[in-house]
Scaffold this active site. Structure first.
Site, PDB file in Angstrom:
ATOM      1  N   ALA A  91       0.817  -1.219   0.000  1.00  0.00           N
ATOM      2  CA  ALA A  91       0.000   0.000   0.000  1.00  0.00           C
ATOM      3  C   ALA A  91       0.851   1.270   0.000  1.00  0.00           C
ATOM      4  CB  ALA A  91      -0.941  -0.011   1.204  1.00  0.00           C
ATOM      5  N   HIS A 109       3.689   1.730  -1.704  1.00  0.00           N
ATOM      6  CA  HIS A 109       4.002   1.992  -3.110  1.00  0.00           C
ATOM      7  C   HIS A 109       2.767   2.523  -3.863  1.00  0.00           C
ATOM      8  CE1 HIS A 109       7.054  -1.319  -2.247  1.00  0.00           C
ATOM      9  NE2 HIS A 109       7.825  -0.348  -2.695  1.00  0.00           N
ATOM     10  N   GLY A 112       9.138   8.124  -1.355  1.00  0.00           N
ATOM     11  CA  GLY A 112       8.504   8.080  -0.049  1.00  0.00           C
ATOM     12  C   GLY A 112       9.376   8.668   1.048  1.00  0.00           C
TER      13      GLY A 112
HETATM   14  P1  AMP Z   1      11.420   0.379  -2.499  1.00  0.00           P
HETATM   15  O1  AMP Z   1      10.631  -0.515  -3.404  1.00  0.00           O
HETATM   16  O2  AMP Z   1      11.561  -0.131  -1.113  1.00  0.00           O
HETATM   17  O3  AMP Z   1      12.718   0.829  -3.116  1.00  0.00           O
HETATM   18  O4  AMP Z   1      10.554   1.697  -2.340  1.00  0.00           O
HETATM   19  C1  AMP Z   1      10.138   2.419  -3.481  1.00  0.00           C
HETATM   20  C2  AMP Z   1       9.586   3.748  -3.054  1.00  0.00           C
HETATM   21  O5  AMP Z   1       8.466   3.538  -2.189  1.00  0.00           O
HETATM   22  C3  AMP Z   1      10.602   4.591  -2.242  1.00  0.00           C
HETATM   23  O6  AMP Z   1      10.467   5.955  -2.648  1.00  0.00           O
HETATM   24  C4  AMP Z   1      10.141   4.382  -0.840  1.00  0.00           C
HETATM   25  O7  AMP Z   1      10.462   5.453   0.028  1.00  0.00           O
HETATM   26  C5  AMP Z   1       8.638   4.279  -1.011  1.00  0.00           C
HETATM   27  N1  AMP Z   1       8.032   3.587   0.116  1.00  0.00           N
HETATM   28  C6  AMP Z   1       8.330   2.358   0.586  1.00  0.00           C
HETATM   29  N2  AMP Z   1       7.589   2.073   1.674  1.00  0.00           N
HETATM   30  C7  AMP Z   1       6.810   3.152   1.907  1.00  0.00           C
HETATM   31  C8  AMP Z   1       5.830   3.491   2.882  1.00  0.00           C
HETATM   32  N3  AMP Z   1       5.507   2.653   3.885  1.00  0.00           N
HETATM   33  N4  AMP Z   1       5.232   4.693   2.806  1.00  0.00           N
HETATM   34  C9  AMP Z   1       5.555   5.558   1.812  1.00  0.00           C
HETATM   35  N5  AMP Z   1       6.468   5.306   0.865  1.00  0.00           N
HETATM   36  C10 AMP Z   1       7.091   4.126   0.908  1.00  0.00           C
END
Ligand code: AMP
Length: 282
Positions: free
Chosen positions: A36, A38, A150
């Site tokens: 959620a 993402h 995020g």
């Molecule tokens: P990742 O797939 O972990 O590299 O994350 C991809 C993007 O999603 C990054 O910009 C993260 O900061 C964002 N993101 C991951 N988890 C969350 C969350 N719980 N709330 C908001 N954004 C998130």
């Protein structure tokens, strides 16, 4: 219909068609195993541009040699289904060879000094160079008007903002709020590694962040707040890497400053490393 594209040439062809039609473009970079958090980024992207591109790439250069690159959860089919339901227009799923044509060791590497250095940067050498390098490439491939990141990965957000400003990349960076489970655990692909019991224990990270904010508002010295937070995490079964209060704009130590602060925690529960943060709205 959502398109799935694996090549740089394929992405460029679609971007130029959308540009010709006068359509604006948003990019949401991810490593897949979407949750959620993402999807909230995808929704925010839709508010800023006509077309939304999501990249799914588990970037090898941002993982250390003893980190979870090989075991990182890969759920492409499920991710594509979720993205189509959330109105994503194009998902970019490159191979490592497509992203690193000269290989990961011999390719260009982008360093972002200063903001990359403390906290995660100190504990994960090379991590932010890997992030800055792959995000530079994605921004060059897609050339989006806006890109959404995020706040969950707060230091990463600062690194990307600095990268884009210093390299004069004409993309606006949009920061998305942290999505949490009901008990406060920040959503993360790495939460998959937790047992059901650990998942409920992991709510302690957010509780500790909130206690740090309350203590700071109450005027408690920063060093004592940080020590208390480390103790609370250890008592809850965590092995904390840090629990700290910093200046939100550059992660410098606050000294006497009491405005514009943020608390950040990184802690291991079993073998799973979790990070979270809470900005203090003054
Ligand atoms: P990742 O797939 O972990 O590299 O994350 C991809 C993007 O999603 C990054 O910009 C993260 O900061 C964002 N993101 C991951 N988890 C969350 C969350 N719980 N709330 C908001 N954004 C998130």
């Amino acid at each position: 219909m959502m398109q799935t594209v694996a090549t740089v040439a394929g992405v460029r062809a679609q971007m130029s068609a959308w540009r010709t039609a006068g359509e604006s473009i948003a990019l949401v970079p991810t490593m897949g195993n979407l949750h959620a958090g993402h999807y909230s980024l995808v929704n925010l992207a839709q508010q800023h541009a006509r077309r939304v591109v999501v990249s799914i790439f588990v970037n090898p250069t941002q993982f250390g040699p003893r980190e979870d690159f090989n075991s990182y959860p890969r759920t492409l089919e499920q991710d594509c289904k979720g993205l189509a339901e959330h109105g994503c227009d194009l998902v970019f799923v490159p191979t490592a060879a497509e992203m690193y044509p000269f290989g990961t060791a011999s390719g260009v590497r982008i360093e972002v000094p200063v903001v990359s250095e403390p906290l995660e940067g100190a504990l994960r050498p090379g991590h932010f160079a890997g992030v800055a390098t792959v995000v530079s490439k994605l921004l060059q491939i897609v050339r989006p008007d806006v890109a959404v990141f995020g706040r969950k990965d707060y230091q990463q957000l600062l690194v990307i903002q600095r990268l884009v400003e210093d390299m004069r990349i004409p993309t606006e960076i949009i920061a998305a709020p942290i999505e949490r489970e009901a008990h406060g655990l920040a959503m993360s692909s790495r939460n998959q590694y937790l047992t059901a019991e650990q998942r409920s224990e992991a709510g302690l990270i957010y509780q500790t962040l909130r206690a740090m904010r309350e203590d700071c508002r109450a005027g408690k010295p920063i060093a004592a707040i940080e020590e208390g937070a480390l103790q609370a995490l250890r008592a809850g079964g965590f092995a904390p890497d840090y629990a700290t209060i910093r200046c939100a704009e550059d992660l410098a130590e606050p000294g006497e400053r009491r405005s514009g602060l943020i608390a950040l925690i990184a802690a291991r529960l079993g073998t799973t490393r979790l990070i979270d943060n809470l900005a203090f709205a003054d």
